[in-house]
Motif scaffolding. Structure first.
Motif, PDB file in Angstrom:
ATOM      1  N   SER A 253       4.856 -20.987 -50.104  1.00 46.46           N
ATOM      2  CA  SER A 253       3.948 -19.987 -49.550  1.00 46.46           C
ATOM      3  C   SER A 253       4.721 -18.777 -49.036  1.00 46.46           C
ATOM      4  O   SER A 253       5.579 -18.910 -48.163  1.00 46.46           O
ATOM      5  CB  SER A 253       3.124 -20.580 -48.407  1.00 46.46           C
ATOM      6  OG  SER A 253       2.403 -19.551 -47.747  1.00 46.46           O
ATOM      7  N   PRO A 254       4.424 -17.575 -49.548  1.00 42.87           N
ATOM      8  CA  PRO A 254       5.103 -16.374 -49.037  1.00 42.87           C
ATOM      9  C   PRO A 254       4.713 -16.079 -47.594  1.00 42.87           C
ATOM     10  O   PRO A 254       5.445 -15.384 -46.893  1.00 42.87           O
ATOM     11  CB  PRO A 254       4.632 -15.276 -49.989  1.00 42.87           C
ATOM     12  CG  PRO A 254       3.308 -15.761 -50.497  1.00 42.87           C
ATOM     13  CD  PRO A 254       3.443 -17.258 -50.600  1.00 42.87           C
ATOM     14  N   TRP A 255       3.576 -16.614 -47.151  1.00 42.33           N
ATOM     15  CA  TRP A 255       3.157 -16.383 -45.773  1.00 42.33           C
ATOM     16  C   TRP A 255       4.063 -17.117 -44.782  1.00 42.33           C
ATOM     17  O   TRP A 255       4.172 -16.697 -43.632  1.00 42.33           O
ATOM     18  CB  TRP A 255       1.705 -16.809 -45.589  1.00 42.33           C
ATOM     19  CG  TRP A 255       0.737 -15.886 -46.291  1.00 42.33           C
ATOM     20  CD1 TRP A 255       1.039 -14.753 -46.984  1.00 42.33           C
ATOM     21  CD2 TRP A 255      -0.682 -16.005 -46.341  1.00 42.33           C
ATOM     22  NE1 TRP A 255      -0.098 -14.164 -47.474  1.00 42.33           N
ATOM     23  CE2 TRP A 255      -1.171 -14.910 -47.097  1.00 42.33           C
ATOM     24  CE3 TRP A 255      -1.591 -16.930 -45.829  1.00 42.33           C
ATOM     25  CZ2 TRP A 255      -2.534 -14.723 -47.351  1.00 42.33           C
ATOM     26  CZ3 TRP A 255      -2.952 -16.743 -46.089  1.00 42.33           C
ATOM     27  CH2 TRP A 255      -3.407 -15.647 -46.828  1.00 42.33           C
ATOM     28  N   ASN A 256       4.693 -18.185 -45.217  1.00 37.78           N
ATOM     29  CA  ASN A 256       5.656 -18.857 -44.358  1.00 37.78           C
ATOM     30  C   ASN A 256       6.984 -18.111 -44.337  1.00 37.78           C
ATOM     31  O   ASN A 256       7.700 -18.133 -43.334  1.00 37.78           O
ATOM     32  CB  ASN A 256       5.875 -20.299 -44.828  1.00 37.78           C
ATOM     33  CG  ASN A 256       4.652 -21.167 -44.590  1.00 37.78           C
ATOM     34  OD1 ASN A 256       3.900 -20.952 -43.647  1.00 37.78           O
ATOM     35  ND2 ASN A 256       4.431 -22.138 -45.466  1.00 37.78           N
ATOM     36  N   ALA A 257       7.310 -17.460 -45.448  1.00 40.93           N
ATOM     37  CA  ALA A 257       8.558 -16.693 -45.520  1.00 40.93           C
ATOM     38  C   ALA A 257       8.448 -15.362 -44.784  1.00 40.93           C
ATOM     39  O   ALA A 257       9.454 -14.815 -44.319  1.00 40.93           O
ATOM     40  CB  ALA A 257       8.938 -16.454 -46.977  1.00 40.93           C
ATOM     41  N   ALA A 258       7.233 -14.831 -44.690  1.00 43.18           N
ATOM     42  CA  ALA A 258       7.007 -13.549 -44.004  1.00 43.18           C
ATOM     43  C   ALA A 258       5.888 -13.729 -42.989  1.00 43.18           C
ATOM     44  O   ALA A 258       4.727 -13.402 -43.262  1.00 43.18           O
ATOM     45  CB  ALA A 258       6.649 -12.462 -45.015  1.00 43.18           C
TER      46      ALA A 258
END
Length: 204
Positions: free
Chosen positions: A186-191
């Motif tokens: 998930s990109p939301w966890n990375a950003a």
């Protein structure tokens, strides 16, 4: 039978990792990036270079065939989009739905050459203040995205044009995966949401 074309990986064409702010902006389109070939950590929307696919999609889904038409469509989504109709019906404006579409169209416009890379980043930066000032988390953003999508599906059903998009449970499951803190993809966890309010930095 047409010959099989092995397209170049997007990460080879654009090897520099996005900064945290850039990934945050690209991640605004994560709810609509459900295809298997969708790229979620690059400005380029696909895992492999395919400008023709981006151009066809813009023409078929949005009737966009020129840069001027693309910029006009983006301007409409940024100013009012679908949320104006939702406000009249529900009393709320699901900005997230319009912004997810805005970012998706911007990335595809870049992919097919209607936008340069600086053009695309400037267009994404233009909507950051509005989005960051409206929501306080990816959860709030996801909730409004789903609300906007439901209103849009209802409008399609009323028109009975026979071309409904993916069922709502598919979108729901995709959003749950994006919000899952254990999902490494998930990109939301990375950003994280608050990262856009802090100084930008490079990512590994």
């Amino acid at each position: 039978m047409a010959p099989f074309i092995r397209r170049r990986k997007a990460t080879r064409a654009y090897p520099t990792p996005l900064t945290l702010h850039q990934l945050w902006m690209v991640s605004l389109a994560a709810p609509v990036s459900r295809d298997r070939d969708a790229a979620r950590t690059t400005l380029y929307p696909f895992t492999r270079l395919d400008g023709d696919k981006a151009r066809r999609w813009l023409a078929e889904q949005w009737e966009i065939g020129t840069r001027e038409e693309l910029l006009g469509r983006l301007g409409g989504l940024a100013r009012s989009g679908y949320r104006a109709g939702a406000r009249a019906r529900l009393g709320v404006e699901p900005l997230a739905w319009d912004i997810a579409l805005y970012v998706d169209i911007t990335r595809r416009g870049f992919a097919c050459g209607m936008l340069t890379e600086p053009d695309a980043w400037n267009l994404l930066k233009n909507v950051v203040p509005q989005v960051a000032g409206t929501y306080n988390s990816w959860q709030e953003y996801a909730d409004h995205y789903l609300l906007g999508r439901q209103v849009w599906r209802e409008d399609l059903r009323r028109r009975a044009d026979g071309s409904l998009p993916a069922p709502q449970p598919v979108a729901d499951a995709h959003l749950r995966a994006l919000l899952d803190p254990a999902d490494r993809k998930s990109p939301w966890n990375a950003a994280p949401w608050d990262s856009i309010r802090r100084p930008d930095r490079a990512r590994a």
